[in-house]
Motif scaffolding. Structure first.
Motif, PDB file in Angstrom:
ATOM      1  N   PRO A 128       0.729  -0.733   0.027  1.00  0.00           N
ATOM      2  CA  PRO A 128       0.160  -0.051   0.011  1.00  0.00           C
ATOM      3  C   PRO A 128       0.898   1.572  -0.249  1.00  0.00           C
ATOM      4  O   PRO A 128       1.981   1.293   0.486  1.00  0.00           O
ATOM      5  N   THR A 129       0.708   2.467  -0.828  1.00  0.00           N
ATOM      6  CA  THR A 129       0.803   3.525  -0.376  1.00  0.00           C
ATOM      7  C   THR A 129      -0.191   4.791  -0.788  1.00  0.00           C
ATOM      8  O   THR A 129      -0.958   4.385  -1.225  1.00  0.00           O
ATOM      9  N   PHE A 212     -14.484  10.738  -9.149  1.00  0.00           N
ATOM     10  CA  PHE A 212     -13.834  10.332  -8.629  1.00  0.00           C
ATOM     11  C   PHE A 212     -13.394  11.700  -7.345  1.00  0.00           C
ATOM     12  O   PHE A 212     -12.240  12.357  -8.386  1.00  0.00           O
ATOM     13  N   PRO A 213     -13.396  12.216  -6.586  1.00  0.00           N
ATOM     14  CA  PRO A 213     -13.019  13.874  -5.808  1.00  0.00           C
ATOM     15  C   PRO A 213     -11.637  14.111  -5.538  1.00  0.00           C
ATOM     16  O   PRO A 213     -10.936  12.497  -4.954  1.00  0.00           O
ATOM     17  N   GLU A 214     -11.025  14.433  -5.436  1.00  0.00           N
ATOM     18  CA  GLU A 214      -9.842  15.537  -5.285  1.00  0.00           C
ATOM     19  C   GLU A 214      -9.385  14.697  -3.974  1.00  0.00           C
ATOM     20  O   GLU A 214      -9.870  15.062  -3.099  1.00  0.00           O
ATOM     21  N   GLY A 215      -8.453  14.363  -4.019  1.00  0.00           N
ATOM     22  CA  GLY A 215      -7.688  13.756  -2.764  1.00  0.00           C
ATOM     23  C   GLY A 215      -6.845  13.091  -2.688  1.00  0.00           C
ATOM     24  O   GLY A 215      -6.464  12.485  -3.347  1.00  0.00           O
ATOM     25  N   LYS A 216      -6.627  12.488  -1.145  1.00  0.00           N
ATOM     26  CA  LYS A 216      -5.243  10.756  -1.008  1.00  0.00           C
ATOM     27  C   LYS A 216      -6.111   9.754  -1.419  1.00  0.00           C
ATOM     28  O   LYS A 216      -7.989   9.548  -1.048  1.00  0.00           O
ATOM     29  N   TYR A 217      -5.638   9.254  -2.470  1.00  0.00           N
ATOM     30  CA  TYR A 217      -5.621   7.463  -2.127  1.00  0.00           C
ATOM     31  C   TYR A 217      -4.816   6.954  -1.463  1.00  0.00           C
ATOM     32  O   TYR A 217      -3.626   6.993  -1.671  1.00  0.00           O
ATOM     33  N   VAL A 218      -5.224   5.608  -0.812  1.00  0.00           N
ATOM     34  CA  VAL A 218      -4.340   4.326  -0.927  1.00  0.00           C
ATOM     35  C   VAL A 218      -4.396   3.646  -1.493  1.00  0.00           C
ATOM     36  O   VAL A 218      -5.269   3.167  -2.213  1.00  0.00           O
ATOM     37  N   CYS A 219      -3.130   3.384  -2.606  1.00  0.00           N
ATOM     38  CA  CYS A 219      -3.411   2.570  -4.112  1.00  0.00           C
ATOM     39  C   CYS A 219      -2.753   1.176  -3.249  1.00  0.00           C
ATOM     40  O   CYS A 219      -1.606   0.889  -2.583  1.00  0.00           O
ATOM     41  N   LEU A 272      -5.228  -1.036  -7.152  1.00  0.00           N
ATOM     42  CA  LEU A 272      -6.603  -0.494  -6.402  1.00  0.00           C
ATOM     43  C   LEU A 272      -6.431   1.203  -5.738  1.00  0.00           C
ATOM     44  O   LEU A 272      -5.200   1.138  -5.177  1.00  0.00           O
ATOM     45  N   GLN A 273      -7.642   1.665  -5.828  1.00  0.00           N
ATOM     46  CA  GLN A 273      -7.038   2.853  -5.850  1.00  0.00           C
ATOM     47  C   GLN A 273      -8.887   3.418  -4.615  1.00  0.00           C
ATOM     48  O   GLN A 273      -9.685   3.094  -5.163  1.00  0.00           O
TER      49      GLN A 273
END
Length: 279
Positions: A128-129, A212-219, A272-273
């Motif tokens: 995960p990143t 898909f909103p702007e922001g941080k995603y765990v990928c 995955l996001q």
């Protein structure tokens, strides 16, 4: 006295002057677009040098993409207004083609970028990143409930491409699947899940539009199909264990289809996001 201004030319001479084939002149004669000045008793075609400007005009119009039937209609008239309109119409068509080719060029650049980044994703396989993404719009088509197969994935994607084409958009390489956050804890976490592909943010909003909103995603990159839920479970668990909460729907982007890396694997390479925020 011989008229030096009006020299008769054979079909070979006329074709050489205009850098076209004899067969082309024969075809132009057949469709009554450009006919010889006369044909002798042996069937040989002869052209007048006075016809050269007309054939040059025909060759020019054809070189810029004008259809022969339109050239015929214009060159048989006597009005320059018709020719001006023909040229204006052709310029508009070329402008449209340039716009289309610019879109195609952008899609090629995106695909090359994706393939280059695939090796980077593979190095972070199953790790995960956290990444930042701007707001993105997508078109979504749900899979047939309970039918989770590669064929169903492709059917949904074709429906999406047909849908977006009605708005004048070419198929996007940025495609994948969406799983809805509200169903993650339900008995069927794949309820109304389906294929989706990104579209320009200014495309008309429809009932099939997802934002898909702007922001941080765990990928997390992984080998697996989007309807295989084990990878999602792993990433969701990591989110909760690290003090985050899920703030939106899950996007599973296909980075590289299985057809691109031979028989080593029979599943796609995806990322995955999941949008997150601190608890």
């Amino acid at each position: 006295m011989k008229d030096e201004k009006n020299v008769m030319l054979t079909i070979s001479e006329m074709s050489q002057i205009h850098d076209i084939s004899r067969q082309t002149l024969i075809y132009y004669d057949k469709i009554n677009l450009f006919r010889p000045a006369f044909v002798d008793e042996n069937g040989y075609r002869y052209y007048s040098s006075m016809q050269i400007p007309l054939l040059k005009e025909i060759c020019f119009l054809k070189s810029i993409g004008v259809k022969l039937e339109d050239i015929k209609e214009t060159t048989t008239g006597e009005s320059t207004d018709d020719t001006m309109k023909l040229l204006d119409d052709q310029q508009n068509k070329i402008d449209e083609q340039i716009g289309l080719m610019q879109i195609q060029k952008k899609q090629i650049q995106e695909r090359v970028s994706i393939y280059k980044s695939a090796s980077e994703y593979s190095q972070e396989f199953n790790k995960p990143t956290i990444e930042y993404f701007p707001e993105r719009h997508a078109i979504w088509i749900p899979w047939t409930e309970g039918v989770y197969t590669r064929t169903e994935l492709h059917n949904a994607l074709l429906k999406i491409w047909n849908f977006t084409s009605t708005f004048g958009y070419l198929p996007s390489r940025r495609w994948g699947a969406v799983l809805f956050a509200e169903h993650l804890e339900s008995e069927n976490p794949l309820h109304v899940a389906g294929g989706c592909t990104f579209v320009p943010n200014d495309m008309t909003i429809t009932e099939n539009t997802l934002i898909f909103p702007e922001g941080k995603y765990v990928c997390m990159s992984k080998y697996g199909m989007p309807y295989e839920f084990s990878h999602v479970k792993k990433l969701v668990r990591w989110i909760y264990e690290n003090g985050y909460k899920i703030t939106g729907n899950i996007y599973d982007e296909c980075i590289m289809d299985a057809i691109f890396y031979g028989n080593d694997r029979e599943v796609d390479f995806c990322q995955l996001q999941i949008p997150i925020a601190p608890v």
